[in-house]
Design a protein around this motif. Structure first.
Motif, PDB file in Angstrom:
ATOM      1  N   LYS A 109      54.606  16.568  33.377  1.00 23.45           N
ATOM      2  CA  LYS A 109      55.701  16.326  34.303  1.00 23.45           C
ATOM      3  C   LYS A 109      56.335  14.968  34.005  1.00 23.45           C
ATOM      4  CE  LYS A 109      53.502  18.894  38.057  1.00 23.45           C
ATOM      5  NZ  LYS A 109      53.033  18.786  39.448  1.00 23.45           N
ATOM      6  N   ALA A 112      56.886  20.605  32.281  1.00 24.51           N
ATOM      7  CA  ALA A 112      56.684  21.028  33.670  1.00 24.51           C
ATOM      8  C   ALA A 112      57.533  20.189  34.628  1.00 24.51           C
ATOM      9  CB  ALA A 112      55.203  20.927  34.029  1.00 24.51           C
ATOM     10  N   GLU A 168      58.399  21.091  38.303  1.00 30.98           N
ATOM     11  CA  GLU A 168      57.295  21.283  39.241  1.00 30.98           C
ATOM     12  C   GLU A 168      56.971  20.017  40.028  1.00 30.98           C
ATOM     13  OE1 GLU A 168      54.010  23.046  37.101  1.00 30.98           O
ATOM     14  OE2 GLU A 168      55.372  24.346  35.997  1.00 30.98           O
TER      15      GLU A 168
END
Length: 165
Positions: free
Chosen positions: A70, A57, A60
């Motif tokens: 992340k 991710a 994001e």
């Protein structure tokens, strides 16, 4: 294949390379997430550049909590290394910092941790550059095994790392 990967994770990936000569060692790592690029610098001079894979991710925004997949953003440092990690060698990034902890606490969740620069999972080295086709880590920065050996030799502990969007 899963059992093989678990076995390889337990036994590690062999001996790390020796340190590079001092004049070939980095004093700063800079990561450009959007470009999937990591640069080792000595002063203002780039000494090595690598294509990277990030957390699933990563696009994001910065890492905010455990499990968000992340990759963090900000200034950290390489604070320890693991020659027997589940991936081919790994350098630990000092995430979470105090701001990361404070933000996670304010949101009521743990910040996460164990963010590393690492090679491919042990036993998966044959995939080489194919790993760059997608972001597959849980928030780490991944390179090929041969690149990880180069990075290991050129990046001493306490080297700062700037991770940019």
């Amino acid at each position: 294949m899963f059992a093989y990967t678990k076995l390889m994770a337990r036994i590690g990936a062999g001996s790390p390379p020796p340190d590079a000569p001092l004049e070939q060692q980095a004093d700063l790592i800079r990561v450009y997430k959007a470009e999937r690029r990591m640069i080792l610098l000595k002063g203002d001079t780039p000494i090595s550049t690598y294509r990277i894979s990030l957390g699933q991710a990563a696009d994001e925004g910065p890492k905010q909590r455990e499990g968000d997949e992340k990759t963090p953003e900000g200034r950290y440092e390489i604070d320890w290394r693991n020659p027997k990690s589940m991936a081919h060698l790994s350098l630990h990034i000092s995430y979470p910092g105090s701001d990361d902890r404070r933000n996670a606490d304010a949101g009521g969740f743990p910040p996460g941790g164990n963010i590393m620069i690492h090679g491919l999972p042990n036993g998966w080295g044959l995939f080489g550059n194919a790993h760059q086709l997608w972001d597959w880590t849980d928030g780490c920065i991944a390179v090929t095994n041969s690149e990880m050996r180069d990075i290991w030799a050129r990046v001493p502990n306490h080297t700062p790392i700037d991770i940019m969007p």
